[in-house]
Design a protein around this motif. Structure first.
Motif, mmCIF file in Angstrom:
data_model
loop_
_atom_site.group_PDB
_atom_site.id
_atom_site.type_symbol
_atom_site.label_atom_id
_atom_site.label_comp_id
_atom_site.label_asym_id
_atom_site.label_seq_id
_atom_site.Cartn_x
_atom_site.Cartn_y
_atom_site.Cartn_z
ATOM 1 N N HIS A 173 -7.697 -5.458 -0.944
ATOM 2 C CA HIS A 173 -6.851 -5.098 0.375
ATOM 3 C C HIS A 173 -7.235 -5.739 1.368
ATOM 4 C CE1 HIS A 173 -5.599 -2.636 4.065
ATOM 5 N NE2 HIS A 173 -4.548 -2.593 3.277
ATOM 6 N N SER A 196 0.754 -1.286 0.120
ATOM 7 C CA SER A 196 0.007 -0.202 0.014
ATOM 8 C C SER A 196 0.916 1.249 0.027
ATOM 9 C CB SER A 196 -0.900 -0.190 1.293
ATOM 10 O OG SER A 196 -0.184 0.063 2.457
ATOM 11 N N LEU A 228 -2.886 2.855 -1.714
ATOM 12 C CA LEU A 228 -3.552 1.902 -2.608
ATOM 13 C C LEU A 228 -4.946 2.395 -2.786
ATOM 14 C CD1 LEU A 228 -2.987 -0.972 -3.754
ATOM 15 C CD2 LEU A 228 -4.259 -1.796 -1.650
ATOM 16 N N VAL A 239 -3.318 -7.829 -1.324
ATOM 17 C CA VAL A 239 -2.462 -6.831 -0.772
ATOM 18 C C VAL A 239 -2.556 -6.883 0.911
ATOM 19 C CG1 VAL A 239 -1.451 -4.450 -0.283
ATOM 20 C CG2 VAL A 239 -2.266 -5.140 -2.546
ATOM 21 N N LEU A 296 3.545 -0.595 -3.293
ATOM 22 C CA LEU A 296 2.454 -0.002 -4.069
ATOM 23 C C LEU A 296 3.007 0.064 -5.707
ATOM 24 C CD1 LEU A 296 -0.112 1.766 -4.145
ATOM 25 C CD2 LEU A 296 1.004 3.478 -3.467
#
Length: 233
Positions: A46, A10, A38, A30, A15
């Protein structure tokens, strides 16, 4: 199309790597403590995760073709000023975090079309160069390099394992070291290529190592340092 897992995706190098992987991926998961820069959605998911905490880690897809562990530390102090807690924290984030990450995703790593899956970790130029003020981080990253070579041997031919050893890369971790034009110019002058590294430099190499294009590379620690580790300009 492949599934990827990026820890620390992130911000900074992670990233940038997510941005390179997402357009051609089935899914990029992620793991990080917060969203930061992000923008989840589409092929990017995420999942809140503190890799150093004892909490259960997020669920993973059934198979993953590539995984990158990007969290790290830049803890530059003299040995005299470093506490045992400094060494412990660098060890926890750089080595034990990577171990926990790999323990979780290792069983899910599966190549496609006869290609092995791929793992990328991060070291530092200071492991091989012996730099002052780097005792704690170099010790932890030196252990990462040992882990890379051992796992590359153990997991071959099913999974490739490599590391990138950058010099200074312009990310939020080093903001204070590049906070003025004068500092940036002085730092750039240390490198034969006369500039500091960028997150894009590191992400491009990580993407290459995760791709089938690097299919005959494993157990390597690749320098990304503007020539610092090998040249005397």
């Amino acid at each position: 199309m492949s599934n990827y897992l990026v820890a620390g995706g992130s911000r900074g190098i992670g990233l940038e790597l997510v941005g390179l992987l997402a357009p051609s991926a089935s899914q990029v998961d992620v793991w990080s403590r917060s969203v930061d820069g992000l923008e989840p959605g589409g092929r990017v998911r995420h999942l809140v995760c503190d890799i150093t905490a004892p909490d259960p880690l997020p669920e993973l897809p059934e198979s993953i073709q590539g995984a990158a562990y990007c969290p790290g530390t830049v803890n530059l102090k003299s040995f005299r000023a470093l506490s045992e807690d400094d060494f412990r924290r660098d060890w926890e984030i750089n080595l034990l975090g990577a171990v926990r990450f790999l323990k979780a995703c290792g069983p899910k790593l599966k190549g496609e079309d006869g290609d092995p899956a791929s793992v990328v970790l991060f070291s530092t130029v200071a492991v091989g160069q012996g730099m002052p003020m780097h005792a704690s981080v170099a010790a932890a990253k030196g252990a990462v390099e040992g882990l890379v070579r051992s796992l590359a041997a153990e997991w071959a031919p099913r999974i490739r394992v490599n590391a990138i050893a950058p010099a200074l890369v312009d990310t939020p971790l080093v903001d204070r070291m590049l906070s003025t034009p004068e500092k940036r110019e002085a730092m750039a002058a240390r490198y034969p290529l006369k500039r500091v590294g960028t997150a894009a430099d590191a992400a491009a190499l990580a993407r290459f190592l995760l791709s089938p294009e690097s299919g005959w590379i494993t157990g390597q620690v690749l320098g990304l340092d503007g020539g610092m580790s090998t040249l005397r300009a």
